[in-house]
Write an enzyme that holds these catalytic residues in place. Structure first.
Site, mmCIF file in Angstrom:
data_model
loop_
_atom_site.group_PDB
_atom_site.id
_atom_site.type_symbol
_atom_site.label_atom_id
_atom_site.label_comp_id
_atom_site.label_asym_id
_atom_site.label_seq_id
_atom_site.Cartn_x
_atom_site.Cartn_y
_atom_site.Cartn_z
ATOM 1 N N THR A 25 0.788 -1.203 -0.024
ATOM 2 C CA THR A 25 -0.112 -0.032 0.150
ATOM 3 C C THR A 25 0.929 1.391 0.014
ATOM 4 O OG1 THR A 25 -1.474 -1.116 1.069
ATOM 5 C CG2 THR A 25 -1.812 1.179 1.297
ATOM 6 N N THR A 105 1.857 -4.639 4.107
ATOM 7 C CA THR A 105 1.674 -5.227 5.321
ATOM 8 C C THR A 105 1.239 -6.488 5.588
ATOM 9 O OG1 THR A 105 -0.328 -4.177 5.671
ATOM 10 C CG2 THR A 105 1.542 -2.721 6.189
ATOM 11 N N THR A 176 3.832 -10.037 14.294
ATOM 12 C CA THR A 176 2.571 -10.539 13.747
ATOM 13 C C THR A 176 1.899 -9.290 13.499
ATOM 14 O OG1 THR A 176 1.353 -12.330 13.755
ATOM 15 C CG2 THR A 176 1.391 -11.214 15.623
ATOM 16 N N CYS A 295 -3.223 -19.265 20.759
ATOM 17 C CA CYS A 295 -3.462 -18.132 21.669
ATOM 18 C C CYS A 295 -2.206 -17.201 21.046
ATOM 19 C CB CYS A 295 -3.228 -18.215 22.889
ATOM 20 S SG CYS A 295 -4.379 -19.464 23.477
HETATM 21 N N1 ASN Z 1 -2.567 -5.413 0.718
HETATM 22 C C1 ASN Z 1 -1.591 -4.557 1.183
HETATM 23 C C2 ASN Z 1 -0.269 -5.254 0.912
HETATM 24 O O1 ASN Z 1 -0.004 -6.161 1.886
HETATM 25 C C3 ASN Z 1 -1.785 -4.015 2.386
HETATM 26 C C4 ASN Z 1 -0.615 -3.000 3.013
HETATM 27 O O2 ASN Z 1 0.377 -2.913 2.378
HETATM 28 N N2 ASN Z 1 -1.139 -2.020 3.780
HETATM 29 O O3 ASN Z 1 0.401 -5.264 0.080
#
Ligand code: ASN
Length: 356
Positions: A25, A105, A176, A295
């Site tokens: 993103t 992400t 994570t 968990c």
């Molecule tokens: N869908 C995006 C990715 O993982 C999410 C992001 O980067 N915030 O490339």
């Protein structure tokens, strides 16, 4: 990989960093089908950095930047993507003092975890970051994440793969993703922060970093991950009522060489002899099976309850408090190494890069 493009930073410093834009993103632009990786990232970053306060801009370390020719949404990443990133860092390793990887992400913590195993003994910082909003969004998180990642990547005390996000520096192989929208998207459930932004300072906590024995003498293990992308390692999270045929469908397949089991609580498993039989058979065939908890916090202690005791006898290795990302990428890494089953099992149980 495109040729490094020199972005002149405003602060004259000796440190030289390499920024690699892999996708996500942070560099996306709106298309008729939604956000998708955009082009000309280096130019766009240079433009975006003009929005930083002059004082902050002047403090940035110098860096070169390369963009992958086809940046991806990180949902498309696989073990070969991890291999590519590690190999690009290894190729440029002698030329730079630190690296920043700009990554989507969604699977950022998977790539960060895998990089840690591939780049063992790292003697410089590799900081992975991304953003929940594209670079051009006013008051978004991209610019701050890049600023922080650059600062920590120029701190020679940091000698491991780390994730910088929302003011926090986390060990990559302990990280994570915890939120789908918040800028505070990452957490490191079983390990303290490696550093953080306090006001305008980027403070590293050396006592939380890797011990001397695990860093400082590069012993990269750049194995071929191509075969691993074909589903050789499976991830199975238990659910109430899981049936032996279902477990068998995954672990009995001859293409599968390893499995990550996500158990109940502290490492418990249904008291069902046929389920245990599937595990024992798979282990007996040389498949590497590890167990962690469902968990998000705490560790498994296989055998502390009778309900988990038989797992050890069925050959399941304890993943202690490892994240799913750390345990899965470790299985992939060990299965790609030219070592025997005994060595693989021993190394899985040994902390290699502070993952357990
Ligand atoms: N869908 C995006 C990715 O993982 C999410 C992001 O980067 N915030 O490339």
């Amino acid at each position: 990989m495109a040729y490094p493009q020199n972005l002149t930073a405003t602060a004259p410093q000796d440190t030289r960093l390499l920024v690699i834009y892999a996708g996500g993103t942070i560099g996306m632009e709106m298309t008729p089908h939604g956000l998708a990786p955009g082009s000309h990232f280096a130019e766009r970053l240079e433009q975006a950095l003009t929005h930083l306060a002059a004082r902050n801009r002047q403090r940035l370390p110098s860096f070169d930047i390369i963009s992958y020719s086809t940046p991806i949404d990180s949902s498309a990443a696989n073990p070969v993507t991890w291999q590519q990133l590690a190999s690009d860092i290894a190729t440029q390793y002698q030329h730079y003092d630190g690296f920043v990887i700009l990554h989507g992400t969604d699977t950022l913590s998977w790539s960060a975890s895998s990089l840690a195993y591939q780049l063992q003994g790292l003697a410089c910082p590799v900081v992975v970051t991304g953003a929940m909003q594209p670079l051009e969004v006013a008051n978004g998180d991209a610019l701050e994440n890049i600023e922080g990642a650059l600062h920590f990547a120029s701190n020679s005390g940091l000698q491991e793969v780390a994730v910088y996000f929302a003011g926090q520096l986390l060990r990559g192989v302990r990280t994570t993703k915890q939120h789908t929208e918040s800028p505070m998207a990452f957490t490191s459930p079983n390990h303290p922060l490696l550093g953080e932004r306090i006001g305008e300072e980027f403070v590293y906590y050396p006592s939380h970093g890797l011990a001397a024995s695990q860093r400082g003498a590069p012993r990269f293990e750049l194995a071929d991950y191509h075969g691993m992308g074909e589903g050789k390692v499976v991830r199975i999270s238990l659910w109430p009522g899981i049936a032996p045929w279902q477990l068998e469908a995954w672990l009995g397949d001859s293409r599968v060489q390893g499995g990550l089991l996500q158990l109940w609580g502290a490492g418990n498993f249904p008291p069902h002899p046929e389920l245990l039989e599937v595990l024992a058979t798979a282990s007996g065939e040389g498949k590497l099976i590890a167990g962690i908890s469902q968990c998000p916090q705490g560790s498994v202690h296989l055998g502390s309850y009778a309900a988990g005791h038989d797992l050890v006898e069925a050959g399941v290795l304890s993943g202690d408090g490892m994240t799913p990302e750390a345990a899965y990428t470790k299985l992939v890494h060990l299965l790609a190494q030219p070592i025997d089953d005994t060595d693989r099992r021993r190394r899985f149980l040994t902390p290699l890069v502070g993952e357990r």
